[in-house]
Design a protein around this motif. Structure first.
Motif, short mmCIF file in Angstrom:
data_model
loop_
_atom_site.label_atom_id
_atom_site.label_comp_id
_atom_site.label_asym_id
_atom_site.label_seq_id
_atom_site.Cartn_x
_atom_site.Cartn_y
_atom_site.Cartn_z
N GLN A 1 0.89 -1.04 -0.04
CA GLN A 1 0.03 0.01 0.07
C GLN A 1 0.88 1.19 -0.13
O GLN A 1 0.46 2.28 -0.74
N ALA B 1 1.94 1.72 -3.47
CA ALA B 1 1.05 2.18 -4.32
C ALA B 1 0.54 3.54 -4.17
O ALA B 1 0.17 4.16 -5.18
N ALA C 1 2.57 -3.83 -6.20
CA ALA C 1 1.92 -2.35 -5.82
C ALA C 1 1.32 -1.79 -7.02
O ALA C 1 0.20 -1.02 -6.82
N SER C 2 1.82 -1.77 -8.28
CA SER C 2 1.49 -1.20 -9.59
C SER C 2 0.02 -2.14 -9.80
O SER C 2 -0.78 -1.44 -10.27
N TYR D 1 -1.84 -3.52 -7.60
CA TYR D 1 -2.93 -2.93 -6.58
C TYR D 1 -3.53 -1.72 -6.78
O TYR D 1 -4.58 -1.39 -6.91
N TYR D 2 -2.49 -0.73 -7.52
CA TYR D 2 -3.12 0.43 -7.73
C TYR D 2 -3.86 0.66 -8.96
O TYR D 2 -4.81 1.33 -8.86
#
Length: 229
Positions: free
Chosen positions: A109, A112, A222-223, A225-226
């Protein structure tokens, strides 16, 4: 427009000014609510054609942790001060700076949030920086294994294990006693000012390589998740 006596009231302009002012003020008070106000800004434009101004505040929060660009520029420091937990996908600082009472943690997170602020283009730059860093580390890795003294000790142990591995006492397992003796033999080759042998430094090198690879993995997660938000 509504005319009241000699005053003309533009309701849309008044509402736009009111929302701009409140969105800015409330975001500065609680940065973690920026996303909610951003969605409200988009909703106002879609439903009522009210185009609000960009407040030019950072799209993030104060507790998002270290910035991905800061980590990228100091990747050599990052991999030496943080340990990677593969199961929970998190980096935990085990060596604080300047005798600080606090340690930093980096989660998916957190990365992100940095990607949201800087854009997805930072992912490619991060991978390139890490790749260049790994090239240097693998060069040291190769030099260590090709060292004449290290190669001689490793070859000796390999020949011994290959000869005795099928014996009942060995049972295809490298004995602890020989491993302990091997560590002591390597230590005789010399230690640095911190009391670490070549094998200790090699272990640290492998850890740093693993941390760098783990960081790339977290940036990828993270990418994703984003993009899913």
């Amino acid at each position: 427009n509504i005319k009241i006596i000699d005053y003309i009231l533009n309701i849309k302009s008044e509402v736009t000014h009111y929302l701009n002012m409140n969105f800015y003020n409330l975001t500065t008070i609680a940065l973690h609510d920026w996303k909610m106000y951003s969605e409200m800004r988009s909703l106002a434009y879609e439903k009522y054609s009210i185009k609000l101004l960009d407040n030019f505040l950072p799209m993030g929060s104060l507790d998002q942790g270290l910035d991905v660009l800061q980590i990228m520029r100091n990747i050599h420091i990052f991999v030496s001060r943080f340990s990677y937990n593969m199961n929970i996908q998190q980096f935990i600082e085990y060596r604080s700076t300047n005798s600080s009472k606090h340690i930093n943690t980096i989660k998916i997170q957190s990365i992100a949030a940095s990607i949201r602020q800087h854009g997805l283009g930072v992912c490619n730059t991060t991978v390139n920086y890490t790749y260049q860093f790994l090239i240097q580390k693998f060069h040291v890795f190769r030099e260590f294994l090709h060292d004449d003294y290290i190669s001689a000790y490793l070859s000796r142990e390999f020949r011994w294990y290959k000869k005795h591995r099928n014996e009942t006492e060995i049972n295809n397992m490298y004995p602890y006693e020989r491993a302990s003796k091997f560590v002591k033999d390597i230590r005789k080759l010399g230690i640095n000012e911190n009391g670490k042998s070549f094998l200790d430094l090699f272990r640290i090198l492998i850890t740093e390589i693993g941390n760098a690879l783990g960081y790339v993995r977290m940036v990828r997660s993270a990418s994703m998740y984003y993009c899913s938000e």
